[in-house]
Design an enzyme around this catalytic site. Structure first.
Site: not given
Length: 508
Positions: A79, A166, A168, A221, A224-226
């Site tokens: 584009c 586009h 995508e 909990g 992501d952090s786990s």
């Protein structure tokens, strides 16, 4: 050395989608804004120029030197990117006579590898106010639609392409095929980017980077952090200490259940019960932003106290993921909002800690895939997103322990019933909200004046937009009946049928 595709972002709302589609094709990609171009990187094997809300004729965005890549690496302009290629080579880009937004179909194709496996009448998604009316010398049309003559072009004798649609977005039915053709047939990439490959590479990098240093990580909990904890544990074992703080704002029994799951996975985790401290600090506060700031401040205080007990820690690990990284350095400049209770902001400088972010180049779905490959407990891996401030922003108005307990009971019934009836995994996010109103009801022969809870469940892909979940009436009737009969203090249950936008997923 990991092969990568460099995506130059000109501010399009779809840029992250380009990266996601490439990664679905097992190709590693990185987004860099046109205002912050990266240094030379030998790992870059192809370049994509994104779309933009701006016009190439406005001169709002900086001109970039394409000679660094043109003719040396495969290059695809999407584009605005296509129009920029034409415009910067003395082609002509003008406002479209017909606004070209929405679905169109390919009406003309030449025999080019970029369109291999794509046939005439294939649907594409247009989203532009300008169009290329004259191509520069050496540029050749390879695809057209009914209204757009230059729907795609190739530059003679070099692997450089431009498309005015586009690929995508899912509305371009063969868009993923086109991207595959570009990365496989034009660029010749190996498609080796997989969760297992990521784990192997990242583990080796972490071992080299951290050595025998000690690392601390604040656990929530959440996914992501786990996953960050498991990945670090995979690399450095007991040199990682996780700190999991119960702020009293988690779901019913969540602190105990998650802590047990961490222990079963062999993680070295310290559980801290600070519920009363958080509730005391939140006493009398009803403003949502003030709640968030208070929770963030107290979290940092508690985390700092616990971290100080760990001898010799030199690193602070965070579960930062790629969308956070992209948003912090955008085309329009650094993000104005820092959620300190998510990323324990201020702690690294105060405690003289270095930062390690093992997931910083992954999207959310990739984090889950890596977590699955690492054997993360399914109850954590498949957990719905949950707000950082927890139930504090689902108790509207002032927070009390009584309101929290009522909400936890109602919420638990809702979530447990979603799981029991096989609906939990069909919903992006669900929960109950305690409303600051009471209503008249009748129980037995008595008139009641009790609390109202609102149930909220949405479907979404990434949380940016969401629709309310069309849960079965029978299910809703069962949940409502159970909440009213089992949770003392509630006599009315309502359901939120608002979509995002205009509403948000959370109420505060």
């Amino acid at each position: 050395m990991e092969e990568k595709v460099l995506i130059i972002d000109f501010g399009s709302q779809y840029t992250q989608l380009i990266a996601r589609r490439l990664r679905e094709l097992n190709v590693y990609s990185e987004i860099h804004p046109c205002t912050h171009l990266p240094e030379h990187d030998e790992a870059v094997k192809a370049v994509i120029l994104s779309g933009s809300p701006y016009s190439v004729t406005d001169g709002i965005l900086p001109a970039i030197d394409l000679s660094v890549w043109r003719g040396k690496l495969p290059l695809l302009g999407v584009c605005y990117g296509a129009q920029y290629l034409a415009h910067s080579n003395n082609g002509k880009v003008t406002p479209s006579k017909i606004r070209e937004y929405g679905r169109a179909t390919i009406s003309h194709l030449t025999d080019d590898v970029l369109f291999s496996g794509i046939s005439l009448q294939s649907q594409v998604w247009m989203s532009h106010g300008d169009t290329i009316t004259e191509l520069p010398e050496g540029f050749h049309v390879i695809a057209s639609t009914h209204d757009v003559h230059v729907a795609a072009f190739k530059i003679e004798n070099e692997p450089t392409y431009g498309i005015q649609f586009h690929p995508e977005v899912t509305h371009s039915t063969d868009g993923k095929q086109l991207l595959f053709n570009f990365i496989k047939h034009v660029a010749g990439l190996s498609q080796s980017w997989t969760p297992v490959h990521f784990i192997e590479n990242t583990t080796a990098e972490l071992k080299q980077k951290l050595g025998n240093d000690k690392v601390i990580l604040g656990l929530s909990g959440g996914v992501d952090s786990s996953v960050a904890a498991l990945l670090l544990h995979h690399a450095i074992g007991k040199n990682l200490t996780g700190i999991f703080i119960d702020n009293g704002l988690l779901r019913k029994h969540e602190f105990e259940q998650v802590l047990e799951a961490y222990n079963e996975m062999g993680l070295n985790v310290v559980g801290v019960n600070a519920a009363q401290r958080f509730l005391h600090e939140l006493n009398g506060i009803s403003d949502p932003e003030q709640k968030r700031k208070t929770i963030g401040r107290v979290f940092i205080e508690v985390f700092e106290e616990e971290a100080a007990k760990i001898d010799g820690a030199t690193w602070l690990a965070q579960g930062t993921i790629y969308p956070d990284v992209i948003e912090s350095v955008s085309v329009k400049g650094p993000s104005a909002t820092i959620k300190s209770h998510h990323n324990v902001g201020g702690l690294p400088e105060k405690m003289k800690l270095k930062i390690v972010e093992p997931l910083r180049m992954l999207f959310k779905d990739e984090v889950r895939a890596v977590g699955g490959a690492l054997g993360l407990n399914p109850n954590i891996l498949n957990r719905h997103p949950f707000p950082g401030p927890g139930l504090a922003i689902r108790v509207l108005g002032e927070i009390t322990e009584e309101k929290l307990n009522v909400l936890k009971e109602a919420d638990a019934i809702f979530i447990d019933e979603l799981k029991a009836q096989g609906l939990y995994d069909k919903v992006w996010q669900a929960g109950a909200i305690f409303l600051p109103v009471q209503s008249v009801g009748v129980m037995g022969d008595e008139r009641t004046y009790q609390h109202v809870v609102c149930l909220r469940a949405v479907t979404s892909v990434d949380g940016m937009t969401a629709d309310w979940s069309h849960l079965p009436y029978e299910f809703m009737a069962t949940v409502s009946n159970k909440i009213i009969n089992r949770v003392k203090g509630i006599n009315r249950v309502v359901y939120d049928i608002s979509s995002k936008p205009p509403a948000t997923i959370e109420w505060e």
